[in-house]
Design a protein around this motif. Structure first.
Motif, PDB file in Angstrom:
ATOM      1  N   TYR A 628       0.835  -1.191   0.000  1.00  0.00           N
ATOM      2  CA  TYR A 628       0.000   0.000   0.000  1.00  0.00           C
ATOM      3  C   TYR A 628       0.874   1.247   0.000  1.00  0.00           C
ATOM      4  N   CYS A 629       0.415   2.274  -0.698  1.00  0.00           N
ATOM      5  CA  CYS A 629       1.132   3.549  -0.730  1.00  0.00           C
ATOM      6  C   CYS A 629       1.012   4.230   0.631  1.00  0.00           C
ATOM      7  N   LYS A 630       2.155   4.660   1.174  1.00  0.00           N
ATOM      8  CA  LYS A 630       2.136   5.328   2.486  1.00  0.00           C
ATOM      9  C   LYS A 630       1.362   6.637   2.424  1.00  0.00           C
ATOM     10  N   GLY A 631       1.385   7.284   1.256  1.00  0.00           N
ATOM     11  CA  GLY A 631       0.631   8.522   1.088  1.00  0.00           C
ATOM     12  C   GLY A 631      -0.808   8.290   0.674  1.00  0.00           C
ATOM     13  N   LYS A 632      -1.214   7.015   0.597  1.00  0.00           N
ATOM     14  CA  LYS A 632      -2.586   6.617   0.264  1.00  0.00           C
ATOM     15  C   LYS A 632      -3.036   7.112  -1.122  1.00  0.00           C
ATOM     16  N   ILE A 633      -2.056   7.231  -2.048  1.00  0.00           N
ATOM     17  CA  ILE A 633      -2.416   7.586  -3.427  1.00  0.00           C
ATOM     18  C   ILE A 633      -2.758   6.288  -4.148  1.00  0.00           C
ATOM     19  N   MET A 634      -4.008   5.840  -3.957  1.00  0.00           N
ATOM     20  CA  MET A 634      -4.468   4.560  -4.489  1.00  0.00           C
ATOM     21  C   MET A 634      -5.909   4.674  -4.943  1.00  0.00           C
ATOM     22  N   ALA A 635      -6.290   3.795  -5.849  1.00  0.00           N
ATOM     23  CA  ALA A 635      -7.628   3.836  -6.436  1.00  0.00           C
ATOM     24  C   ALA A 635      -8.725   3.621  -5.404  1.00  0.00           C
ATOM     25  N   GLY A 636      -8.412   2.938  -4.310  1.00  0.00           N
ATOM     26  CA  GLY A 636      -9.424   2.691  -3.282  1.00  0.00           C
ATOM     27  C   GLY A 636      -9.682   3.884  -2.381  1.00  0.00           C
ATOM     28  N   ASN A 637      -8.822   4.908  -2.484  1.00  0.00           N
ATOM     29  CA  ASN A 637      -9.007   6.128  -1.698  1.00  0.00           C
ATOM     30  C   ASN A 637     -10.005   7.031  -2.432  1.00  0.00           C
ATOM     31  N   PRO A 638     -11.115   7.452  -1.797  1.00  0.00           N
ATOM     32  CA  PRO A 638     -12.113   8.280  -2.484  1.00  0.00           C
ATOM     33  C   PRO A 638     -11.520   9.537  -3.117  1.00  0.00           C
ATOM     34  N   ARG A 639     -10.405  10.053  -2.519  1.00  0.00           N
ATOM     35  CA  ARG A 639      -9.791  11.267  -3.077  1.00  0.00           C
ATOM     36  C   ARG A 639      -9.258  11.035  -4.488  1.00  0.00           C
ATOM     37  N   TRP A 640      -8.836   9.785  -4.788  1.00  0.00           N
ATOM     38  CA  TRP A 640      -8.228   9.497  -6.087  1.00  0.00           C
ATOM     39  C   TRP A 640      -9.068   8.530  -6.912  1.00  0.00           C
ATOM     40  N   CYS A 641     -10.347   8.488  -6.603  1.00  0.00           N
ATOM     41  CA  CYS A 641     -11.322   7.744  -7.418  1.00  0.00           C
ATOM     42  C   CYS A 641     -12.430   8.746  -7.742  1.00  0.00           C
ATOM     43  N   GLN A 642     -12.224   9.482  -8.857  1.00  0.00           N
ATOM     44  CA  GLN A 642     -13.056  10.649  -9.141  1.00  0.00           C
ATOM     45  C   GLN A 642     -13.500  10.666 -10.597  1.00  0.00           C
ATOM     46  N   PRO A 643     -14.603  11.412 -10.865  1.00  0.00           N
ATOM     47  CA  PRO A 643     -15.024  11.571 -12.264  1.00  0.00           C
ATOM     48  C   PRO A 643     -14.024  12.432 -13.033  1.00  0.00           C
ATOM     49  N   LEU A 644     -14.048  12.362 -14.349  1.00  0.00           N
ATOM     50  CA  LEU A 644     -13.102  13.087 -15.189  1.00  0.00           C
ATOM     51  C   LEU A 644     -13.158  14.585 -14.921  1.00  0.00           C
ATOM     52  N   SER A 645     -14.329  15.109 -14.690  1.00  0.00           N
ATOM     53  CA  SER A 645     -14.471  16.554 -14.443  1.00  0.00           C
ATOM     54  C   SER A 645     -13.695  16.971 -13.202  1.00  0.00           C
ATOM     55  N   LYS A 646     -13.714  16.137 -12.180  1.00  0.00           N
ATOM     56  CA  LYS A 646     -12.972  16.462 -10.949  1.00  0.00           C
ATOM     57  C   LYS A 646     -11.470  16.387 -11.186  1.00  0.00           C
ATOM     58  N   TRP A 647     -11.017  15.419 -11.957  1.00  0.00           N
ATOM     59  CA  TRP A 647      -9.595  15.311 -12.275  1.00  0.00           C
ATOM     60  C   TRP A 647      -9.121  16.537 -13.052  1.00  0.00           C
ATOM     61  N   LYS A 648      -9.949  17.023 -13.973  1.00  0.00           N
ATOM     62  CA  LYS A 648      -9.574  18.232 -14.720  1.00  0.00           C
ATOM     63  C   LYS A 648      -9.444  19.425 -13.784  1.00  0.00           C
ATOM     64  N   GLN A 649     -10.355  19.515 -12.831  1.00  0.00           N
ATOM     65  CA  GLN A 649     -10.295  20.624 -11.879  1.00  0.00           C
ATOM     66  C   GLN A 649      -9.043  20.538 -11.003  1.00  0.00           C
ATOM     67  N   ASP A 650      -8.675  19.321 -10.613  1.00  0.00           N
ATOM     68  CA  ASP A 650      -7.464  19.133  -9.796  1.00  0.00           C
ATOM     69  C   ASP A 650      -6.226  19.597 -10.554  1.00  0.00           C
ATOM     70  N   PHE A 651      -6.082  19.160 -11.811  1.00  0.00           N
ATOM     71  CA  PHE A 651      -4.916  19.566 -12.600  1.00  0.00           C
ATOM     72  C   PHE A 651      -4.926  21.081 -12.831  1.00  0.00           C
ATOM     73  N   LYS A 652      -6.088  21.642 -13.037  1.00  0.00           N
ATOM     74  CA  LYS A 652      -6.184  23.085 -13.252  1.00  0.00           C
ATOM     75  C   LYS A 652      -5.726  23.841 -12.011  1.00  0.00           C
ATOM     76  N   ASP A 653      -6.126  23.358 -10.836  1.00  0.00           N
ATOM     77  CA  ASP A 653      -5.712  24.001  -9.580  1.00  0.00           C
ATOM     78  C   ASP A 653      -4.207  23.881  -9.368  1.00  0.00           C
ATOM     79  N   TRP A 654      -3.666  22.687  -9.615  1.00  0.00           N
ATOM     80  CA  TRP A 654      -2.220  22.494  -9.435  1.00  0.00           C
ATOM     81  C   TRP A 654      -1.419  23.418 -10.354  1.00  0.00           C
ATOM     82  N   ILE A 655      -1.901  23.566 -11.592  1.00  0.00           N
ATOM     83  CA  ILE A 655      -1.148  24.355 -12.577  1.00  0.00           C
ATOM     84  C   ILE A 655      -1.331  25.855 -12.361  1.00  0.00           C
ATOM     85  N   ASN A 656      -2.561  26.297 -12.151  1.00  0.00           N
ATOM     86  CA  ASN A 656      -2.833  27.741 -12.082  1.00  0.00           C
ATOM     87  C   ASN A 656      -2.472  28.345 -10.724  1.00  0.00           C
ATOM     88  N   ASN A 657      -2.720  27.613  -9.652  1.00  0.00           N
ATOM     89  CA  ASN A 657      -2.424  28.168  -8.330  1.00  0.00           C
ATOM     90  C   ASN A 657      -0.924  28.138  -8.038  1.00  0.00           C
TER      91      ASN A 657
END
Length: 843
Positions: A628-657
Motif C-alpha cells: 500500500y502507498c504510504k501517502g494513500k495515493i491509491m484507487a481505493g481512496n475516495p480522493r483518487w477515485c473521481q469523475p473526469l471533471s474532478k480530475w480536470k479541476q485538480d490539474f487546473k488548480d495544481w497548474i494555475n495556483n
C-alpha cells in the motif's frame, strides 16, 4: 570374466588420463623446437639485420654531413673526406666496442679498414674469402644495382686475424664521393644465443615433465580409488534397479519409481495418462507433481516420506504436462535399491472423463518461449562456487552450506584441485540416514569426479548434461579451465518456468486472485536472470511494468466479474514510477481511477462501485507484494477515485495556483498512464493538461524550484549512512535518481512531450535540441548505472531474506563503480545548474 573386465576398465581409465597428458607434453616440446625456436632465430636475424642497416645509415649520414659542408664552401673535398675518415678510423660499437665500419670506392679500392690497415689503398678486385667469394666486388655490384643491400661471406672475427667466421654485412653507396660504407654482424654470435636458449628450454621441459608426471600419478591413483568405489556401487544399483524397473514396466497401471527423492522411471501407462515424455520427469522430485493448492495432501506425503512406513494411500491431484490437474488415487510403497531409498507410485485416475478437460492454448508458443530462455550462456546464471578442504569435517561443511544458503559445496584437494562435491542429498543419504559421525572428513561422503561444462555452453545443454550424468549439480569452467561457478538441476528447471511470455499467459488465463498472487512472485526470478545476463535496465523495468500491468488488469477484470458490469466508462491509471514504466523490486502502489459519470442521478452509486473496485484491486496487489502507498495515493481512496471533471479541476488548480507544496505533491500525477479501461478518457485528460499548462511560467518556476530542493552535492560521503542491521555503509539510490526523473519531467511538460518514461523523455529532449548529445549520454548512462545498482542490491537482499529497499551497500561497488558514481553526482549538479539558469532561480 568380471575380473578381466575390471582390469581392462582400469587400463582404459588410466590411458584416458595418461595419453592426453603425454600428447600434450609432446606437442608442447615439438612446437618449441619446430615452431618457436626457428621463429625466434628468424626474428633474431631480422633484428640484427635491421640493426646494421640503421647503423650503416647513421654512418652514411656522417659522410652526408661533411659533404654538405663541402657544398657550402666551408671545406674542400679533400678536407671533408679526411675529416670523415678520421671519424671512421675510431668509430666503434657493440658490447666490447670492437665492431667497426669500412669504406671502399667503386673500383673497388679499400679506403679505410680499422683492423686491416694493410688493405688500405689496395685494389680488392681479386680479394677472395675462404669460399672463393669476391666479396668487395659483389658489394660494388649490389650498390650499383640497388644502392644498398646485404651480403654474406667469411671474414676474420673483429681484430683476431687468426679466426675466420661467417659474417653478414650491409653496404650502402655514397654517390657524391663514389664511396661504399658497410658494417656487419658475426652469425656465430646469433647461433650462440640460440644454443643457450635451447639449453634453457631443455631444462624447463624436463622440469615440466617431472612435475606433470608427479601430478598425473597422484590424480591417477586418487581417481582409480574413487572410480572403483563408484563402479561397485553402480553394479549393485544397476542390478536392483533393473529388477524394480521390470516390475514397474510390467504394471498395467500408471506407475512411477523414484530414488533418493528423484524420479528415475515411469512406465508407458503413466506417461500416457499425464502426457509426459521420460525426459520431462527424470530427475524431478515427485513433490513437483502434486497440486500446490492441496497443501494438506502434500504434507501427508511428506510425513510418509519422513517416517519408517512401508505403504500409504492418498487421494491427490497430480499435474500433467498440459497443466491439467488429474484427481488420482495414489498407492505409495517404499523400496530399497543398494544404498538408495525410494518409492513406487501407482496412480489410478478417479475420473476418466476429466482427461478431455481444458488444455493450455498454444502449447507450441509456450515451449518455444521456454527454449529461447534456455538458449543463453550458463555463465549468466551460475552462482559463485562454495568450497571446502577435503579434510574439513562434515559438520563444518554443513554449517558453511547453511550459512551461505547453498545446497552444494565443492571439495578441494591439498593442492587446490577440485576432487568432488557434497550436496544436501549427500548429507541426507550418507550422513543422516546412516548415522555417520559429523566429525568425519567431508571427502568420505563426497561424489566424485565433479561434472563440468564450459561457461559458454547454453542453459539447455547444462540441463541435458545433468540428466546424462545423473547428477544434481554441474560446475562451470572458463576458457582456461578454471572453475568459476556452480548450478543445480532444480535451479535450471525453476528458471525454465520463469519466462516472461509464459508468465504473462498464466496471468491472462488465471481464474482466481490466489493464482495471480502466486504468479507475481516469479517476477524476481526473471529479473535475476536478466540482470545477470547484462540486460539494459530499461528493458528490465519494462518487463516488470508489463507484468505489473498484466496483474493489475487481471485483478480489475476479476473484481468486475464479482461486482458486475461497470456503471460508467472508466480508466484505471498508474502514477509515479509505475506510470513512467520504471518499477524496481522495491515499489509500492501509486494508482487511481477516472470515470465518466453518465448517470448524474446515480452519482453516489457510481462512486461507490468504483471505490469498491479500486479497494479490491489495491488489496490484491498488496498481497502480491505491491505494498500500500504510504501517502494513500491509491484507487481505493475516495480522493483518487473521481469523475473526469474532478480530475480536470485538480490539474487546473495544481497548474494555475502553483503553490510550492501542492506542485511538489502533485508531481507524480503528471506521469499518469492508463493500465486498462477506456483510453479516450486519459486522452481527453492529457489534452486538457497540455492546453492548461501552456505559458504557465509560475507553475514551471515552482516545479523547477521544488526540483532543486533535493540537493545532493558532489561529495559522495555526505550521502552515506550506516545500515543498522548489516552495519555497512549504504546510500539511497532513489535520492540520486530523483533529480534526474524530476528534470526529465519538468522539461517534458514544458515542451509538450507526451512520453512518460525518463529515458524516452531525455531522448526526445536531445532530439529537440534541448539537451546536448554529450549531456544526454552522461544522463542516460548514469541513470542506467544507478538503476542497475538498485536491482543488484535488491536481488542481493532477496537472496539474504532481507527487506527490499533502495539502499545500495558500498561493498557492492568496485573502485571503478565509485568513480562512475562520483561522475554521476557531478552530472546531477550540472543539470540542477541548468534548471537554475533556465528558470532564473537564485541560489
Amino acid at each position: 570374466m568380471a575380473e578381466r573386465s575390471s582390469q581392462n576398465h582400469k587400463r582404459s581409465f588410466s590411458f584416458r588420463i595418461i595419453i592426453p597428458v603425454i600428447l600434450t607434453i609432446a606437442a608442447f616440446i615439438i612446437s618449441m623446437y619446430v615452431i618457436f625456436i626457428p621463429s625466434l632465430e628468424n626474428n633474431l636475424i631480422k633484428q640484427k639485420k635491421q640493426m646494421i642497416r640503421e647503423l650503416t645509415q647513421s654512418a652514411w649520414s656522417i659522410l652526408q654531413k661533411f659533404h654538405n659542408e663541402e657544398l657550402s664552401g666551408q671545406l674542400t673535398t679533400e678536407e671533408a673526406q679526411n675529416k670523415a675518415l678520421d671519424i671512421f678510423q675510431t668509430l666503434r660499437y657493440g658490447e666490447d666496442s670492437k665492431d667497426y665500419f669500412w669504406i671502399t670506392d667503386m673500383t673497388p679500392v679499400m679506403i679505410i679498414h680499422p683492423y686491416r690497415p694493410d688493405l688500405n689503398g689496395t685494389n680488392l678486385e681479386n680479394l677472395l674469402d675462404p669460399n672463393g667469394k669476391k666479396l668487395f666486388v659483389e658489394s660494388i655490384v649490389l650498390v650499383r644495382s640497388e644502392s644498398e643491400g646485404f651480403i654474406d661471406y667469411f671474414w676474420q672475427w673483429k681484430d683476431d686475424s687468426t679466426r675466420i667466421v661467417p659474417k653478414l654485412s650491409f653496404v650502402k653507396g655514397f654517390e657524391p664521393w663514389g664511396w661504399v660504407v658497410g658494417t656487419g654482424i658475426y652469425l656465430d654470435d646469433v647461433h650462440n644465443e640460440i644454443s643457450q636458449l635451447k639449453k634453457r628450454l631443455v631444462l624447463v621441459s624436463l622440469f615440466i615433465i617431472l612435475f606433470v608426471s608427479g601430478v598425473l600419478i597422484y590424480i591417477l591413483r586418487t581417481s582409480l580409488l574413487v572410480e572403483n568405489k563408484r563402479r561397485r556401487a553402480e553394479a549393485d544399483l544397476k542390478e536392483s534397479r533393473e529388477r524394480y524397473r521390470s516390475l514397474v514396466e510390467a504394471s498395467k497401471e500408471g506407475t512411477l519409481m523414484s530414488l533418493d527423492g528423484k524420479i528415475s522411471y515411469a512406465n508407458p501407462y503413466f506417461l500416457d495418462l499425464f502426457t509426459y515424455q521420460p525426459a520431462d520427469l527424470i530427475g524431478r522430485s515427485p513433490e513437483e507433481l502434486f497440486d500446490p493448492d492441496t497443501s494438506e495432501i502434500l504434507e501427508a506425503y511428506r510425513d510418509f516420506i519422513s517416517q519408517d512406513v512401508g505403504f500409504t494411500q492418498l487421494e491427490a491431484k497430480w499435474i500433467g504436462k498440459n497443466g491439467f490437474k488429474h484427481p488420482v488415487l495414489l498407492a505409495i510403497s517404499r523400496i530399497s535399491i543398494a544404498d538408495k531409498k525410494g518409492c513406487i507410485f501407482i496412480a489410478r485416475e478417479l475420473s476418466a472423463q476429466q482427461k478431455m478437460a481444458r488444455q493450455i492454448d498454444d502449447l507450441g508458443e509456450e515451449l518455444q518461449t521456454s527454449l529461447l530462455f534456455m538458449n543463453q550462456p550458463v555463465r549468466f546464471v551460475a552462482r559463485s562456487p562454495l568450497a571446502c578442504s577435503m579434510n574439513a569435517t562434515i559438520r563444518t561443511c554443513a554449517e558453511e552450506m547453511s550459512r551461505k544458503n547453498q545446497n552444494g559445496i565443492l571439495v578441494r584437494g591439498s593442492k587446490g584441485e577440485y576432487l568432488g562435491i557434497v550436496t544436501d542429498h549427500d548429507l541426507r543419504q550418507r550422513v543422516l540416514a546412516r548415522g555417520k559421525d559429523y566429525n568425519d572428513p567431508v571427502y568420505s561422503i563426497m561424489s566424485s569426479p565433479v561434472v563440468t561444462i564450459a561457461d559458454n555452453a547454453l542453459l539447455f545443454e547444462a540441463l541435458l548434461s545433468l540428466q546424462h550424468n545423473d547428477v544434481t549439480h554441474i560446475a562451470i569452467t572458463d576458457p582456461s579451465g578454471k572453475l568459476t561457478g556452480l548450478i543445480s538441476y532444480e535451479e535450471l528447471l525453476e528458471m525454465q518456468q520463469n519466462t516472461t511470455a509464459f508468465l504473462m499467459k498464466q496471468i491472462q488465463q488465471a481464474e482466481h486472485s490466489d493464482d495471480l498472487i502466486q504468479y507475481s512472485r516469479k517476477t524476481t526470478g526473471i529479473v535475476k536472470v536478466l540482470e545477470q545476463s547484462g540486460a539494459k535496465t530499461r528493458n528490465i523495468t519494462r518487463i516488470i511494468t508489463a507484468v505489473t500491468d498484466a496483474l493489475t488488469q487481471r485483478f480489475v477484470e476479476l473484481a468486475i466479474n464479482e461486482a458486475g458490469t461497470p456503471p460508467a466508462p472508466y480508466a484505471f491509471i498508474s502514477l509515479g514510477s509505475e506510470g513512467r514504466g520504471e518499477q524496481t523490486l522495491a515499489t509500492d502502489q501509486d494508482n487511481a481511477i477516472i470515470y465518466k459519470n453518465n448517470l448524474p442521478d446515480k452519482e453516489n452509486q457510481v462512486k461507490d462501485y468504483f471505490q469498491a473496485l479500486g479497494q479490491k484491486v489495491n488489496d490484491c496487489l498488496n498481497m502480491s507484494g505491491y505494498h500500500y502507498c504510504k501517502g494513500k495515493i491509491m484507487a481505493g481512496n475516495p480522493r483518487w477515485c473521481q469523475p473526469l471533471s474532478k480530475w480536470k479541476q485538480d490539474f487546473k488548480d495544481w497548474i494555475n495556483n502553483a503553490e510550492p507544496e501542492a506542485v511538489m505533491d502533485a508531481s507524480i500525477f503528471f506521469d499518469f498512464r492508463i493500465v486498462c479501461g477506456d483510453s479516450t478518457i486519459t486522452n481527453e485528460l492529457q489534452q486538457f493538461v497540455d492546453k492548461t499548462v501552456q505559458h504557465q511560467q509560475p507553475f514551471f518556476y515552482q516545479m523547477a524550484d521544488q526540483t532543486l530542493k533535493f540537493k545532493i552535492g558532489s561529495d559522495l560521503s555526505t550521502l552515506l549512512k550506516v545500515d543498522q542491521l548489516s552495519e555497512q555503509k549504504v546510500f539511497d539510490s532513489k535520492r540520486i535518481i530523483f533529480p534526474v526523473t524530476a528534470f526529465a519531467r519538468l522539461y517534458a511538460l514544458q515542451n509538450q512531450i507526451k512520453i512518460r518514461n525518463t529515458f524516452g523523455r531525455l531522448l526526445q529532449l536531445k532530439q529537440s535540441g534541448i539537451l546536448s548529445d554529450e549531456l544526454f549520454t552522461r544522463l542516460s548512462d548514469g541513470y542506467d548505472f544507478l538503476m542497475m545498482l538498485r536491482f543488484k542490491s535488491q536481488l542481493q537482499a532477496i537472496d539474504r531474506n532481507q527487506d527490499i529497499t533502495n539502499h545500495v551497500p558500498m561493498g557492492l561497488l568496485s573502485d571503478m563503480d565509485i568513480i562512475h558514481l562520483k561522475k554521476i553526482l557531478g552530472t546531477v549538479s550540472e543539470i540542477q545548474s541548468k534548471i537554475r539558469l533556465d528558470f532564473n532561480i537564485g541560489k
